[in-house]
Scaffold this active site. Structure first.
Site, short mmCIF file in Angstrom:
data_model
loop_
_atom_site.label_atom_id
_atom_site.label_comp_id
_atom_site.label_asym_id
_atom_site.label_seq_id
_atom_site.Cartn_x
_atom_site.Cartn_y
_atom_site.Cartn_z
N HIS A 177 -41.15 57.00 36.13
CA HIS A 177 -40.21 57.42 37.19
C HIS A 177 -39.88 56.27 38.13
O HIS A 177 -39.56 56.49 39.30
CB HIS A 177 -40.76 58.59 38.00
CG HIS A 177 -41.34 59.69 37.17
ND1 HIS A 177 -40.61 60.76 36.71
CD2 HIS A 177 -42.59 59.87 36.67
CE1 HIS A 177 -41.38 61.55 35.98
NE2 HIS A 177 -42.59 61.03 35.94
N LYS A 192 -26.01 33.68 46.15
CA LYS A 192 -26.21 34.57 45.00
C LYS A 192 -26.44 33.86 43.69
O LYS A 192 -25.87 32.81 43.41
CB LYS A 192 -24.98 35.47 44.83
CG LYS A 192 -24.72 36.37 46.01
CD LYS A 192 -25.33 37.71 45.85
CE LYS A 192 -24.50 38.52 44.88
NZ LYS A 192 -25.00 39.87 44.78
N SER A 197 -21.69 33.53 42.98
CA SER A 197 -20.61 34.32 43.57
C SER A 197 -19.64 33.36 44.23
O SER A 197 -20.02 32.35 44.80
CB SER A 197 -21.20 35.28 44.60
OG SER A 197 -20.19 35.66 45.52
N GLU A 237 -26.39 41.94 32.47
CA GLU A 237 -25.42 42.96 32.94
C GLU A 237 -24.31 43.18 31.92
O GLU A 237 -23.91 44.31 31.65
CB GLU A 237 -24.80 42.52 34.27
CG GLU A 237 -25.72 42.62 35.45
CD GLU A 237 -25.06 42.05 36.70
OE1 GLU A 237 -24.36 42.81 37.38
OE2 GLU A 237 -25.23 40.85 36.98
#
Ligand code: ARG
Length: 465
Positions: free
Chosen positions: A162, A289, A283, A296
């Site tokens: 979980h 970043k 970025s 992804e």
């Protein structure tokens, strides 16, 4: 307004008017099926050899056909071939070029054959090769995982259920879980290959042919394991392609889950691992970043492969026997699936060996969230407390630890004994993370010892693949 053309089609004999120009473009597949050219030529050469064997072609005709096809093959691979939409597909483009090149012998190649068994053969030859490439990338990835598992066999990290800290595990054990999923994918690919590698040629349009074809001979030349046993089935079903795409969808699903973990783990909040800069991008607006683009993107690409699976299942479901033009729609989803799964595996295989596990941080994370609570319960059971009672006792101790904002191993012995007099001073060895993982020392368990064994067995398997 319909546009009209006057070109002579290879099948034009019974037609009174030329094909509408838009219809010609609409029904053509050459823009995408030209990818099959090598396999089309390979199949045609084998077919011509069989035709010579049964005396349909003379040795000279076969030689001309083979030489002509090889010449066309080089022309295509060098980018000098002019593909024509009027000639509809890869098969008729190559056949027309052959006849232009060698004359009458070229017109005999299509004896005892139809584009229906031809295209089904081409796709199977193509897919057989590509499955080999997918397996090669998968094997590289598995090898990288096994090496990472060996390197990090002792590295302690939190195991989750979980997404809540559950029990301590080893990083190596976690990597071996991914190895296992990919091992089943390998088995599925190999199994799928055994059904892909059957030859449709000889089925002709649908019913077979009146020539005494020697299908086993052609199959052997092409390296097929055997022939498709029923001519109707041979030209019409694409279940072998659907099967491959379903295996690919599972591979992508595994990579997608893995990607989700890598994305989480590289975040500042987890900070479990470092991905090398070459697999990340920055970025354009936020200078701090470093984004995990490769995982992804692979997580995102899973969607298109799942979509292709549904496309192909839907393509097939309404088709009466035998061949229908619907089947021309099998190629783009199949090709894109092959490209996507092969490249995703390749990117993963490149990336995994350079993952850096942040050992101190992983250890710290495992120390939070009472990961050894189950070990405490198991301890109580060993000193004759029934499991349900033990669960209750540990629950109370966890509550005390939460109130004091400390770990279970920080509680005083007397404090614990107030909750259960069964707790002795040996309890602390069970509450350490090392004690917890070392205790799970059985086949499939997380103990470093077991991880090393599992990784060694896997490495051996991969070497013998
Ligand atoms: N381009 C076709 C395909 O991809 C080849 C077979 C065409 N056969 C036919 N009878 N029209 O399926």
């Amino acid at each position: 307004m319909s546009e009209k053309r006057s070109e002579k089609k290879l099948w034009g004999g019974r037609f009174d008017e030329p094909t509408d120009q838009f219809v010609e473009r609409f029904t053509a597949s050459v823009d995408f099926d030209q990818r099959l050219y090598r396999y089309d030529i390979q199949g045609s050469i084998a077919h011509s050899m069989m035709l010579q064997k049964i005396d349909v072609l003379t040795a000279e005709e076969q030689r001309q056909i083979e030489q002509g096809l090889r010449q066309i093959e080089s022309r295509i691979s060098e980018g000098h071939f002019k593909w024509s939409t009027e000639l509809e597909d890869v098969h008729m483009n190559i056949e027309a070029a052959l006849t232009e090149l060698i004359g009458d012998a070229g017109k005999k190649l299509h004896t005892a054959r139809s584009r229906n068994d031809q295209v089904a053969t081409d796709i199977r030859l193509y897919l057989r090769d590509e499955i080999g490439e997918v397996i090669a990338q998968l094997t590289r990835l598995q090898t990288g995982l096994v090496e990472l598992a060996q390197r990090e066999a002792d590295t302690i990290m939190p195991g989750f259920t979980h997404l809540q800290v559950a029990q301590p595990i080893t990083f190596g054990h976690h990597m071996m879980a991914w190895y296992e999923m990919l091992e089943r994918d390998f088995e599925r690919l190999s199994d799928c290959l055994s059904r892909v590698n059957r030859m449709p040629l000889g089925a002709a349009a649908l019913a077979g042919t009146t020539y005494p074809v020697e299908r086993e001979y052609t199959a052997k030349l092409l390296g097929f394991d055997g022939i498709c046993d029923n001519s109707l089935d041979a030209v019409s079903d694409r279940d072998f392609a659907i099967e491959f795409v379903s295996v690919a969808a599972l591979i992508m699903t595994h990579l997608s889950r893995f990607s989700e973990e890598l994305v989480l783990w590289t975040s500042a909040q987890f900070n479990f691992i470092e991905l090398p800069d070459r697999f990340c991008t920055g970025s354009s607006i936020m200078p701090q970043k470093k984004n995990p683009d490769v995982p992804e993107l692979i997580r995102g690409k899973t969607g298109r492969v799942n979509g292709h699976l549904i496309s192909l299942l839907t393509l097939m479901k309404g088709q009466p026997l035998a061949y229908n033009k619907d089947n021309q729609e099998d190629k783009e989803p199949l090709f894109d699936t092959v490209d996507t799964v092969r490249d995703s595996l390749r990117a993963y295989a490149d990336m995994i060996p350079s993952i850096q596990a942040n050992r101190p941080r992983l250890y710290e994370a495992a120390s939070q969230g009472f990961a050894t609570a189950t070990d405490l319960a198991d301890y109580l059971v060993r000193v004759q407390v029934p499991f349900r009672e033990a669960h209750e006792i540990v629950g109370k101790l966890v509550r005390i630890a939460i109130e004091k904002n400390c770990d279970l191993s920080d509680l005083e012995l007397e404090e614990m004994q107030k909750v259960s007099q069964h707790i002795g001073d040996d309890i602390y060895t069970f509450l350490t993370l090392e004690g917890s993982v070392n205790a799970r020392d059985h086949a499939g368990g997380t103990a470093p010892n077991q991880v090393r064994k599992a990784a060694a067995a896997a490495a051996l398997k991969l070497q013998n693949r």
